[in-house]
Enzyme design. Structure first.
Site, PDB file in Angstrom:
ATOM      1  N   GLU A  16      37.856  40.678  37.931  1.00  0.00           N
ATOM      2  CA  GLU A  16      37.632  39.290  37.517  1.00  0.00           C
ATOM      3  C   GLU A  16      36.472  38.764  38.340  1.00  0.00           C
ATOM      4  O   GLU A  16      36.650  38.395  39.506  1.00  0.00           O
ATOM      5  CB  GLU A  16      38.890  38.449  37.766  1.00  0.00           C
ATOM      6  CG  GLU A  16      40.081  38.831  36.910  1.00  0.00           C
ATOM      7  CD  GLU A  16      39.920  38.462  35.445  1.00  0.00           C
ATOM      8  OE1 GLU A  16      38.926  37.777  35.103  1.00  0.00           O
ATOM      9  OE2 GLU A  16      40.762  38.878  34.639  1.00  0.00           O
ATOM     10  N   ASN A  19      38.713  30.336  45.778  1.00  0.00           N
ATOM     11  CA  ASN A  19      38.681  29.046  45.062  1.00  0.00           C
ATOM     12  C   ASN A  19      40.047  28.603  44.544  1.00  0.00           C
ATOM     13  O   ASN A  19      40.390  27.434  44.609  1.00  0.00           O
ATOM     14  CB  ASN A  19      37.633  29.082  43.942  1.00  0.00           C
ATOM     15  CG  ASN A  19      37.894  30.165  42.924  1.00  0.00           C
ATOM     16  OD1 ASN A  19      38.588  31.148  43.203  1.00  0.00           O
ATOM     17  ND2 ASN A  19      37.345  30.001  41.747  1.00  0.00           N
ATOM     18  N   GLU A  57      43.613  39.351  32.469  1.00  0.00           N
ATOM     19  CA  GLU A  57      44.816  38.799  33.075  1.00  0.00           C
ATOM     20  C   GLU A  57      45.439  37.856  32.046  1.00  0.00           C
ATOM     21  O   GLU A  57      44.809  37.489  31.050  1.00  0.00           O
ATOM     22  CB  GLU A  57      44.468  38.043  34.370  1.00  0.00           C
ATOM     23  CG  GLU A  57      43.891  38.988  35.408  1.00  0.00           C
ATOM     24  CD  GLU A  57      43.765  38.421  36.810  1.00  0.00           C
ATOM     25  OE1 GLU A  57      43.214  37.318  36.961  1.00  0.00           O
ATOM     26  OE2 GLU A  57      44.214  39.097  37.760  1.00  0.00           O
ATOM     27  N   CYS A  69      34.942  30.069  38.471  1.00  0.00           N
ATOM     28  CA  CYS A  69      34.179  31.211  37.945  1.00  0.00           C
ATOM     29  C   CYS A  69      33.709  30.999  36.512  1.00  0.00           C
ATOM     30  O   CYS A  69      32.648  31.469  36.128  1.00  0.00           O
ATOM     31  CB  CYS A  69      35.040  32.464  38.024  1.00  0.00           C
ATOM     32  SG  CYS A  69      36.660  32.246  37.269  1.00  0.00           S
TER      33      CYS A  69
END
Ligand code: NAD
Length: 487
Positions: free
Chosen positions: A248, A151, A460, A282
């Site tokens: 993630e 994405n 992150e 997400c």
């Protein structure tokens, strides 16, 4: 559009795979082939890992300030080439050209700039023990594997490689098979910025290539972005050699709108949280909980604005909604729309494929809103990863918190209220790695990002990312001699 960066990049050279095998990269907007991409096998992955290991030993000896300088030069080069790289990202992902200069190229540049900036400021600790002292060193892990989703391919490559490189690691990166182009372009940017050969390698391929990375004995850490189910497989495979992991993963995040919210702002956020990037984000707030007393007004304004969204060619600057990533993914999303229509939910708008003219060639679906949803519906429980919003109503704070948290996921959440104490109380109670108050889907590079529960492990961005690309070594220094228990 002529596409240049279609090879693999190993040890500073553009190359094909050892087997000579390739796979097709398809344009989601028209079904045409963009390029053929080399398919990496075990030997290619091994070559990349060996090169990374050699380069990393030398790179770790550079001062952090020198390493930071390379990253900041790379940030500048991304910005200088913003138009070209944004077009490449829109071509590969189908995401509108309205989005990609800022959300992808500038956000990638900001990431490189940030980690380039903080590299020289990363410190260990010192502890006084009177007759001794200790200090800690933050050492790199070695070779890190990065595996990305389709994405936000460039952003994901930047979010993984920048903290890894800043802290003295090397990286072997595999972009998703559906979007191989911009991570490869990033390799060229790093090279131009002066990053030594072998420190950032790009291999292409599917699950098998990813698995060759996660199993490899020379890889110390895997940073993975993708579906929760794949994440579990990756973690299982990485466990074989006890690698560190950052995960993630997906989500089904709640966006809670209290009765005192600014409704126009809440509608804007709900649209951004469901329709930006065709809903392929997400953190999307796909479960929109609205206080029952404002539901009608909220839905009416939401419907009117949603029906104005412009679908079309991702390269047209007026386009707000592009095609989904592939026809296969479109079928999955349409399947969820059918589930919604077959349930007792009420279809407010959308609910089908967008067709007519050029749209027939691609994977467009209409931005879709279901109202009157209940917690047990499939569209409410499962990550759809497309522009499908479920609106649910609630009566009080305790109730909505219990329902918002009733999910296996915990990536993100949002809330809209003007009540200061409620905002902080609810933010604390929501089970999520990121909570937005009176906003949604804003991810500044300074702010740690990642999920709890089934949405991930590790963080992150921000200083937090340093924790996940370094290991502490404690050094104890005796000042008064060995306190020996023996004669
Ligand atoms: P995916 O899990 O299908 O694939 C992700 C990557 O893993 C791809 O590069 C793929 O080739 C690779 N892969 C697949 N099987 C593998 C295996 N067995 N071993 C090693 N690698 C393997 O996910 P996707 O469809 O590309 O992306 C969509 C998903 O990603 C959604 O669930 C979305 O929520 C999630 N996502 C999460 C974040 C986040 O930061 N939390 C960001 C973007 C996307």
């Amino acid at each position: 559009m002529q596409v240049e960066y279609t090879k693999m990049f190993i040890d500073g050279s553009w190359c094909d795979s050892d087997s000579g095998e390739t796979f097709e990269n398809i344009n989601a907007a028209n079904g045409e082939t963009i390029a053929r991409i080399p398919l990496a096998g075990h030997s290619d992955v091994d070559r990349a890992v060996q090169a990374a290991a050699r380069a990393q030993r030398e790179w770790a000896r550079w001062t952090p300030a020198e390493r930071g300088r390379v990253l900041r030069r790379a940030a500048q080069l991304l910005r200088e080439n913003v138009e070209e790289i944004a077009r490449l990202e829109s071509l590969d992902t189908g995401r509108p050209i309205q989005e990609t200069p800022e959300a992808d190229v500038e956000s990638g540049a900001a990431c490189l700039e940030y980690f380039g900036g903080i590299a020289a400021g990363i410190e260990g600790e010192y502890g006084d023990l009177s007759r001794a002292f200790y200090y800690t060193r933050r050492e790199p892990l070695g070779v890190c594997a990065g595996i990305g989703a389709w994405n936000y391919p460039l952003q994901i490559a930047c979010w993984k490689s920048a903290p890894a490189l800043a802290t003295g690691n090397a990286m072997v990166f595999k972009p998703a098979e559906l979007t191989p182009l911009t991570a490869t372009r990033l390799a060229a940017i790093y090279r131009e910025a002066g990053l030594p050969d072998g420190l950032f390698n790009v291999v292409h391929g599917f699950a098998e290539t990813g698995q060759a990375m996660t199993e490899h004995h020379g890889v110390a850490k895997v940073s993975f972005t993708g579906e929760a189910g794949t994440g579990k497989k990756v973690m299982g495979s990485a466990a074989g050699t006890l690698k560190q992991v950052t995960m993630e993963l997906g989500g089904k995040s709640p966006l809670v709108i209290f009765a005192d919210a600014n409704i126009d702002e809440a509608v804007s956020a709900a649209m951004m949280a469901n329709f930006y990037s065709q809903g392929e984000i997400c953190t999307n707030g796909t479960r929109v909980f609205v206080d029952a007393s404002i539901e009608e007004e909220f839905l009416e304004r939401l419907r009117q604005r949603t029906e104005k969204l412009k679908l079309g060619d991702p390269m047209n600057p007026d386009t707000q909604v592009g095609p989904l990533i592939s026809k296969e993914h479109m079928e999955v999303v349409l399947g969820y729309m059918e589930d919604g229509k077959a349930s007792s939910a009420r279809l407010v708008t959308g609910g089908e494929r967008a067709t007519g003219g050029e749209l027939d060639k691609g994977a467009w679906v209409l931005p879709t809103i279901f109202a009157g949803c209940s917690d047990d519906m499939e569209i409410v429980r499962e990550e759809i990863f497309g522009p499908v919003m479920s609106v649910l109503t609630f009566d009080d704070e305790d109730e909505v918190l219990r329902r918002a948290n009733d999910t296996e996921y915990g990536l993100a959440a949002g809330l809209f209220t003007r009540d200061l104490t409620r905002a902080h109380r609810v933010a604390a109670a929501l089970q999520a790695g990121v909570v937005w108050v009176n906003s949604y889907n804003v991810t500044p590079i300074e702010m740690p990002f990642g999920g709890v529960k089934g949405s991930g492990i590790g963080r992150e961005n921000g200083h937090a990312a340093i924790e996940f690309y370094t290991q502490r070594k404690s050094v104890y220094v005796e000042l008064e001699g060995v306190d020996c228990a023996y004669d």
